[in-house]
Scaffold this motif. Sequence first.
Motif, PDB file in Angstrom:
ATOM      1  N   PHE A   1      52.029  40.016  30.249  1.00 35.85           N
ATOM      2  CA  PHE A   1      51.475  39.570  28.968  1.00 35.85           C
ATOM      3  C   PHE A   1      50.377  40.504  28.464  1.00 35.85           C
ATOM      4  N   ASN A   2      50.224  41.632  29.127  1.00 36.56           N
ATOM      5  CA  ASN A   2      49.242  42.649  28.736  1.00 36.56           C
ATOM      6  C   ASN A   2      47.841  42.044  28.597  1.00 36.56           C
ATOM      7  N   ILE A   3      47.410  41.393  29.652  1.00 37.57           N
ATOM      8  CA  ILE A   3      46.086  40.769  29.692  1.00 37.57           C
ATOM      9  C   ILE A   3      45.058  41.816  30.101  1.00 37.57           C
ATOM     10  N   TYR A   4      44.014  41.952  29.305  1.00 31.55           N
ATOM     11  CA  TYR A   4      42.965  42.904  29.628  1.00 31.55           C
ATOM     12  C   TYR A   4      41.963  42.262  30.600  1.00 31.55           C
ATOM     13  N   PRO A   5      41.619  42.927  31.675  1.00 30.17           N
ATOM     14  CA  PRO A   5      40.700  42.353  32.672  1.00 30.17           C
ATOM     15  C   PRO A   5      39.366  41.904  32.092  1.00 30.17           C
ATOM     16  N   ASP A   6      38.923  42.545  31.009  1.00 28.72           N
ATOM     17  CA  ASP A   6      37.645  42.163  30.415  1.00 28.72           C
ATOM     18  C   ASP A   6      37.679  40.763  29.805  1.00 28.72           C
ATOM     19  N   GLN A   7      38.884  40.176  29.697  1.00 28.69           N
ATOM     20  CA  GLN A   7      38.976  38.810  29.182  1.00 28.69           C
ATOM     21  C   GLN A   7      38.434  37.784  30.171  1.00 28.69           C
ATOM     22  N   ILE A   8      38.337  38.146  31.440  1.00 31.63           N
ATOM     23  CA  ILE A   8      37.815  37.207  32.430  1.00 31.63           C
ATOM     24  C   ILE A   8      36.374  36.875  32.063  1.00 31.63           C
ATOM     25  N   PRO A   9      36.076  35.618  31.731  1.00 31.13           N
ATOM     26  CA  PRO A   9      34.713  35.274  31.302  1.00 31.13           C
ATOM     27  C   PRO A   9      33.727  35.320  32.463  1.00 31.13           C
ATOM     28  N   SER A  10      32.483  35.616  32.151  1.00 33.13           N
ATOM     29  CA  SER A  10      31.460  35.743  33.195  1.00 33.13           C
ATOM     30  C   SER A  10      31.226  34.428  33.919  1.00 33.13           C
ATOM     31  N   TRP A  11      31.339  33.272  33.211  1.00 33.07           N
ATOM     32  CA  TRP A  11      31.095  31.985  33.852  1.00 33.07           C
ATOM     33  C   TRP A  11      32.117  31.692  34.947  1.00 33.07           C
ATOM     34  N   LEU A  12      33.354  32.200  34.747  1.00 34.37           N
ATOM     35  CA  LEU A  12      34.424  31.887  35.684  1.00 34.37           C
ATOM     36  C   LEU A  12      34.223  32.566  37.033  1.00 34.37           C
ATOM     37  N   VAL A  13      33.658  33.742  37.024  1.00 37.89           N
ATOM     38  CA  VAL A  13      33.483  34.505  38.260  1.00 37.89           C
ATOM     39  C   VAL A  13      32.645  33.729  39.267  1.00 37.89           C
ATOM     40  N   ASP A  14      31.599  33.085  38.786  1.00 38.20           N
ATOM     41  CA  ASP A  14      30.732  32.314  39.684  1.00 38.20           C
ATOM     42  C   ASP A  14      31.180  30.862  39.837  1.00 38.20           C
ATOM     43  N   TRP A  15      32.052  30.402  38.945  1.00 37.06           N
ATOM     44  CA  TRP A  15      32.419  28.981  38.937  1.00 37.06           C
ATOM     45  C   TRP A  15      33.598  28.655  39.839  1.00 37.06           C
ATOM     46  N   ILE A  16      34.574  29.525  39.885  1.00 35.03           N
ATOM     47  CA  ILE A  16      35.790  29.225  40.640  1.00 35.03           C
ATOM     48  C   ILE A  16      35.462  29.099  42.129  1.00 35.03           C
TER      49      ILE A  16
END
Length: 687
Positions: free
Chosen positions: A460-475
């Motif tokens: 789906f041509n997802i750009y890695p920068d789409q990963i939100p900052s909140w998710l990195v610490d939340w998951i």
Amino acid sequence: MNTSSCIGVSTMKPFCRIWIGYRISSIFGGSHVKSSNYGRNNLSKSHYKSVYHRCYSNVKCQEMGYSKSVAGTGRRAFCVSHSSWGQSAVLAKNSFRIDKGSSKRGVLVIPRVGSDIRNHSSLIESHVNEKGFEKIYIQGGLNVKPLVIEKIETSNENVVKEEDNRVEVNGTTVDLGILKDLNENVTAEREASEIEKEAWKLLRDSVVSYCGNPVGTVAANDPADKQPLNYDQVFIRDFVPSALAFLLNGEQEIVKNFLLHTLQLQSWEKTVDCYSPGQGLMPASFKVRTVPLDGSDGAFEEILDPDFGESAIGRVAPVDSGLWWIILLRAYGKITGDYALQDRVDVQTGIRLILNLCLADGFDMFPSLLVTDGSCMIDRRMGIHGHPLEIQALFYAALRCSREMLIVNDGTKDLVAAINNRLSALSFHVREYYWVDMKKINEIYRYKTEEYSADAINKFNIYPDQIPSWLVDWIPEEGGYLIGNLEPGHMDFRFFTLGNLWAIVSSLGTTKQNEGILNLIEAKWDDLVAHMPLKICYPALEYEEWRIITGSDPKNTPWSYHNGGSWPTLLWQFTLACIKMGRPELAQKAFALAEQRLSVDKWPEYYDTRSGRFIGKQSRLNQTWTIAGFLASKMLLENPEKASLLFWEEDYELLEICVCALSKTGRKKCSRSAARSQNMSNAEDIS
């Protein structure tokens, strides 16, 4: 004398005319419907150009069933007794219902669940063979003298203090601490019972009648609301928890009437600015209106006035209404055992019309449904246009319902084949591309982009920068969830509760994924539950993101309403998911939180703030699906065997249908094969 109304059932526009020459004091009261005069049955008159379902004349019916009508070809009169609705005696709690007003009814509402009445009987003979009973009976039963322990002298001060808490009553030493605990438990049970009684009263007060028959419940019954807008209407999605509460309590007539009347509304003409949507579209809501009868002095008629989205905010068609209708139809049959309703020609036709609308060919490359923003529970602009998880999960559940209920013949075999293919493709698509956990997010973080190949990893041509900052610490390390939306070049990483819960209930996710969703909710309890279950989505849109995506919607401000608000009606769906996965303690924990506040706060529609501490700033009180969700959740927790009638296990036939051909691409193993092997290994471990 029992009186009843006659409901015209037809694939054409239905009309049942009834003179309103009487007044009903209460649907749930003990009084019978009184009428001073009886008019003639005007079913023979066809008014195909009318826009409303009308109810004019009083028709006398002796029992439920079909009778011949002079209405014309293809039309039938459906008579439903209503004089005793709501007057019932419940035997063996929630198991058997007998209407006092009629000798013709005694409806067993759990025909496919083993009866547990015998185990709760107070008769001695029913327990004679139980070892525990034999031990008590042989040793003297209730006449055995209580065991008394002599007071032991000791110098231990702690023991002396404990002995000071004991008193002697009729020669028996009684621990006051135990009595205190028992009293507190009894008090708590009494309070809970009072809350339950209040909830039932409010639910019954919200019932809407049409021609003397109950047909649904209003969205909210807030006496202080001077501008109810459309909260005084019967919504299909809102009525589902009400229907389940009534069904679990042994009251099925209101649900049957609702299903039949909304089915009749389906075939009506619907036009917005000279354009008509698909024939299978179900209304978002309807309202019973009383209007003067043309050409008659002082006579009135009741009409059903549906809303297919032409009056809704944003003029959005309710995509989920038809899906909820199919889900409720299956639940009705499962709980009541009345499968004859599903087999009726008009009901089968209604199912096919909804499915034809959903399965229609289009330009989309994905098996998921493409919808506009605001086409489901989140009915305002919230950036969920495209392929939102909530619609996909309900779509999958409706397909599984239809697969069970459709009568297979030459006219439906192609439709059944299309359902099987869509179920297989949709389950793979969601399991493979919507699922995220720590491992998957790390994989997306390392994605290569602009891959032009049939073997592309980043399809789906997802750009890695789409990963939100909140998710990195939340998951969390353990657990994961299904993302809110997936489109080319876009992943919506917000957690949407309803979609994830229905992925569990319908087995859209694998067993491991379903367990992971509950693990995540438990790990992030303070974010997703906190003071009131449960967040509709997490996190909220804030600042510039809120202004762009919602259009600066003043109702969807951060942590309010659909933008991160807490909705108690999600409780019954959470309960259903927890019972299915063997985690009822999570549901009980959430239920206890709701029980503490809902009655005190007057049953709000939703709560605001990050932790759900405030009643929503525009929240209606006495919100019906809040009340019904509470009751349904309570009854499911008390009778978990009934929950099994409402959810689905993994379908091994669907696992055998694989259209993805991943083995040729070198991509990792198909999720269906992985799910099948996982379930087989789990079964071996259990054995």
